[in-house]
Scaffold this motif. Structure first.
Motif, PDB file in Angstrom:
ATOM      1  N   MET A   1       0.856  -1.170   0.000  1.00 30.65           N
ATOM      2  CA  MET A   1       0.000   0.000   0.000  1.00 30.65           C
ATOM      3  C   MET A   1       0.902   1.232   0.000  1.00 30.65           C
ATOM      4  O   MET A   1       1.906   1.280   0.696  1.00 30.65           O
ATOM      5  CB  MET A   1      -0.909  -0.081   1.232  1.00 30.65           C
ATOM      6  N   HIS A   2       0.525   2.236  -0.783  1.00 30.17           N
ATOM      7  CA  HIS A   2       1.271   3.493  -0.812  1.00 30.17           C
ATOM      8  C   HIS A   2       0.475   4.569  -0.067  1.00 30.17           C
ATOM      9  O   HIS A   2      -0.747   4.629  -0.186  1.00 30.17           O
ATOM     10  CB  HIS A   2       1.477   3.977  -2.245  1.00 30.17           C
ATOM     11  N   VAL A   3       1.180   5.395   0.689  1.00 27.84           N
ATOM     12  CA  VAL A   3       0.583   6.561   1.335  1.00 27.84           C
ATOM     13  C   VAL A   3       1.515   7.748   1.146  1.00 27.84           C
ATOM     14  O   VAL A   3       2.686   7.589   0.822  1.00 27.84           O
ATOM     15  CB  VAL A   3       0.314   6.339   2.851  1.00 27.84           C
ATOM     16  N   TRP A   4       0.977   8.934   1.353  1.00 31.31           N
ATOM     17  CA  TRP A   4       1.764  10.155   1.302  1.00 31.31           C
ATOM     18  C   TRP A   4       1.828  10.700   2.720  1.00 31.31           C
ATOM     19  O   TRP A   4       0.804  10.833   3.392  1.00 31.31           O
ATOM     20  CB  TRP A   4       1.106  11.158   0.361  1.00 31.31           C
TER      21      TRP A   4
ATOM     22  N   VAL B   1       3.939   1.146   2.643  1.00 33.83           N
ATOM     23  CA  VAL B   1       3.659   0.873   4.054  1.00 33.83           C
ATOM     24  C   VAL B   1       2.955  -0.462   4.237  1.00 33.83           C
ATOM     25  O   VAL B   1       2.417  -1.041   3.293  1.00 33.83           O
ATOM     26  CB  VAL B   1       2.786   1.980   4.688  1.00 33.83           C
ATOM     27  N   VAL B   2       2.948  -0.892   5.474  1.00 35.81           N
ATOM     28  CA  VAL B   2       2.174  -2.039   5.916  1.00 35.81           C
ATOM     29  C   VAL B   2       1.222  -1.512   6.975  1.00 35.81           C
ATOM     30  O   VAL B   2       1.627  -0.760   7.860  1.00 35.81           O
ATOM     31  CB  VAL B   2       3.098  -3.123   6.507  1.00 35.81           C
ATOM     32  N   ALA B   3      -0.050  -1.875   6.912  1.00 31.96           N
ATOM     33  CA  ALA B   3      -1.051  -1.360   7.844  1.00 31.96           C
ATOM     34  C   ALA B   3      -0.747  -1.772   9.268  1.00 31.96           C
ATOM     35  O   ALA B   3      -0.250  -2.872   9.516  1.00 31.96           O
ATOM     36  CB  ALA B   3      -2.441  -1.847   7.449  1.00 31.96           C
TER      37      ALA B   3
ATOM     38  N   LYS C   1      -2.045  -2.014  13.547  1.00 31.49           N
ATOM     39  CA  LYS C   1      -3.155  -2.649  14.265  1.00 31.49           C
ATOM     40  C   LYS C   1      -4.386  -1.751  14.297  1.00 31.49           C
ATOM     41  O   LYS C   1      -5.511  -2.223  14.224  1.00 31.49           O
ATOM     42  CB  LYS C   1      -2.729  -2.995  15.686  1.00 31.49           C
ATOM     43  N   ASN C   2      -4.182  -0.442  14.453  1.00 35.03           N
ATOM     44  CA  ASN C   2      -5.284   0.509  14.460  1.00 35.03           C
ATOM     45  C   ASN C   2      -5.488   1.042  13.049  1.00 35.03           C
ATOM     46  O   ASN C   2      -4.540   1.185  12.287  1.00 35.03           O
ATOM     47  CB  ASN C   2      -4.991   1.676  15.401  1.00 35.03           C
ATOM     48  N   ALA C   3      -6.722   1.357  12.720  1.00 36.89           N
ATOM     49  CA  ALA C   3      -7.029   1.852  11.376  1.00 36.89           C
ATOM     50  C   ALA C   3      -6.328   3.171  11.072  1.00 36.89           C
ATOM     51  O   ALA C   3      -6.085   3.490   9.928  1.00 36.89           O
ATOM     52  CB  ALA C   3      -8.538   2.007  11.221  1.00 36.89           C
ATOM     53  N   SER C   4      -5.988   3.946  12.119  1.00 31.11           N
ATOM     54  CA  SER C   4      -5.369   5.252  11.886  1.00 31.11           C
ATOM     55  C   SER C   4      -3.846   5.180  11.853  1.00 31.11           C
ATOM     56  O   SER C   4      -3.186   6.182  11.648  1.00 31.11           O
ATOM     57  CB  SER C   4      -5.807   6.243  12.970  1.00 31.11           C
ATOM     58  N   ASP C   5      -3.272   4.003  12.044  1.00 28.74           N
ATOM     59  CA  ASP C   5      -1.816   3.851  12.074  1.00 28.74           C
ATOM     60  C   ASP C   5      -1.324   3.059  10.868  1.00 28.74           C
ATOM     61  O   ASP C   5      -1.992   2.151  10.406  1.00 28.74           O
ATOM     62  CB  ASP C   5      -1.361   3.078  13.314  1.00 28.74           C
ATOM     63  N   VAL C   6      -0.154   3.431  10.381  1.00 28.80           N
ATOM     64  CA  VAL C   6       0.532   2.613   9.389  1.00 28.80           C
ATOM     65  C   VAL C   6       1.992   2.522   9.796  1.00 28.80           C
ATOM     66  O   VAL C   6       2.524   3.403  10.464  1.00 28.80           O
ATOM     67  CB  VAL C   6       0.422   3.162   7.950  1.00 28.80           C
ATOM     68  N   PHE C   7       2.650   1.448   9.413  1.00 25.46           N
ATOM     69  CA  PHE C   7       4.069   1.292   9.646  1.00 25.46           C
ATOM     70  C   PHE C   7       4.758   1.323   8.297  1.00 25.46           C
ATOM     71  O   PHE C   7       4.255   0.766   7.329  1.00 25.46           O
ATOM     72  CB  PHE C   7       4.372  -0.053  10.313  1.00 25.46           C
ATOM     73  N   TYR C   8       5.911   1.974   8.222  1.00 26.29           N
ATOM     74  CA  TYR C   8       6.631   1.898   6.965  1.00 26.29           C
ATOM     75  C   TYR C   8       8.053   1.447   7.208  1.00 26.29           C
ATOM     76  O   TYR C   8       8.597   1.624   8.276  1.00 26.29           O
ATOM     77  CB  TYR C   8       6.566   3.200   6.170  1.00 26.29           C
TER      78      TYR C   8
END
Length: 82
Positions: free
Chosen positions: A1-4, A19-21, A23-30
């Motif tokens: 998944m790509h995010v800015w 990124v990889v999603a 645990k919380n919907a508002s968090d992402v890990f990259y």
């Protein structure tokens, strides 16, 4: 998944990250090519480039307003010898 990301929008600009999603919907890990993991929380990541630009513009306007306030305080400052 790509995010800015807009965490450093005012210093190094908007960054596109793979990124990889989280645990919380508002968090992402990259994973920026190292073994370290970075947590990015909303509102500092966006699913579209347009959303990131809107956030960066808001950040820019808030920073300009803050600097105007700081300039006004400095201009009003008077030095007195006690």
């Amino acid at each position: 998944m790509h995010v800015w990301t807009t965490t450093y929008a005012l210093t190094i600009g908007i960054q596109k990250k793979e990124v990889v999603a989280g645990k919380n919907a508002s968090d992402v890990f990259y994973y920026p090519g190292t073994s370290s993991v970075h947590l990015i929380q909303k509102p500092n990541w966006h699913e579209t480039e347009e959303g990131a630009v809107v956030r960066a513009e808001k950040m820019r306007k808030e920073k300009i307003a803050s600097l105007h306030e700081q300039i006004a305080r400095l201009e009003a400052l008077e030095f007195r010898i006690q």
